[in-house]
Design an enzyme around this catalytic site. Structure first.
Site, mmCIF file in Angstrom:
data_model
loop_
_atom_site.group_PDB
_atom_site.id
_atom_site.type_symbol
_atom_site.label_atom_id
_atom_site.label_comp_id
_atom_site.label_asym_id
_atom_site.label_seq_id
_atom_site.Cartn_x
_atom_site.Cartn_y
_atom_site.Cartn_z
ATOM 1 N N ARG A 22 8.566 -0.584 9.123
ATOM 2 C CA ARG A 22 9.530 -1.640 8.833
ATOM 3 C C ARG A 22 8.964 -3.049 8.806
ATOM 4 O O ARG A 22 9.710 -4.003 8.617
ATOM 5 C CB ARG A 22 10.740 -1.591 9.786
ATOM 6 N N ASP A 23 7.667 -3.242 8.966
ATOM 7 C CA ASP A 23 7.108 -4.599 8.852
ATOM 8 C C ASP A 23 5.651 -4.544 8.381
ATOM 9 O O ASP A 23 4.762 -5.157 8.974
ATOM 10 C CB ASP A 23 7.216 -5.351 10.179
ATOM 11 N N ILE A 24 5.419 -3.810 7.297
ATOM 12 C CA ILE A 24 4.075 -3.730 6.728
ATOM 13 C C ILE A 24 3.794 -5.020 5.974
ATOM 14 O O ILE A 24 4.576 -5.426 5.104
ATOM 15 C CB ILE A 24 3.951 -2.509 5.776
ATOM 16 N N ASN A 28 -0.309 -7.664 9.651
ATOM 17 C CA ASN A 28 -0.186 -6.522 10.558
ATOM 18 C C ASN A 28 -1.221 -5.450 10.256
ATOM 19 O O ASN A 28 -1.064 -4.290 10.636
ATOM 20 C CB ASN A 28 1.226 -5.931 10.498
ATOM 21 N N THR A 60 9.573 -8.767 7.405
ATOM 22 C CA THR A 60 9.290 -10.076 6.824
ATOM 23 C C THR A 60 9.802 -10.055 5.396
ATOM 24 O O THR A 60 9.373 -9.231 4.588
ATOM 25 C CB THR A 60 7.779 -10.356 6.867
#
Length: 146
Positions: A22-24, A28, A60
């Site tokens: 959910r936040d690639i 990261n 993001t």
């Protein structure tokens, strides 16, 4: 980026609990001191899919798949984010710059079919552009590379 894709594949294919990050995004993805090994980080937004319906949105905005704004989380959301991240790494330009000054970034992103900003005449091979980036960022999740 291949190592990031392999890490996502591993997460998505776990036998018992399939996870979605959910936040690639590029920040990261960490490289070791020799720039040979890439590791995903920031698993604070990771969750098990198909366990509950999601009402909260994490990630993001620039890298988020359009369906996330409707609370629809699937493995394909991470694939979309990976494709946007790949282009960001290749061009060193922030994706969706046309939406940056838009009052409603979410609406702008949901209405736009992402088209890579990389020119066919660039030094980046067409394989990367059209097979990896554009197939990973198709608007319909079921048509994305997985």
């Amino acid at each position: 980026m291949l190592q990031a894709a392999q890490a996502l594949q591993y997460m998505h294919e776990l036998k018992f609990d399939k996870h979605v990050h959910r936040d690639i995004k590029p920040s990261n993805m960490l490289l070791d001191e020799e720039y040979r090994t890439l590791k995903l980080c920031d698993f604070g937004t990771t969750t098990i899919i198909n366990v509950r319906e999601f009402t909260d949105i994490y990630g993001t905005e620039v890298y988020m798949a359009p369906e996330l704004f409707e609370g629809k989380y699937t493995n394909e959301c991470d694939v979309y984010s990976w494709g946007i991240s790949l282009e960001h790494c290749l061009t060193r330009e922030t994706p969706f710059s046309s939406c940056r000054n838009n009052v409603s970034f979410v609406k702008c992103k949901a209405e736009i079919h992402y088209k890579t900003q990389i020119s066919k005449n660039s030094k980046i091979p067409n394989f990367l552009i059209y097979t990896l980036i554009e197939r990973s960022t198709i608007r319909k999740p079921q048509l994305r590379n997985s």
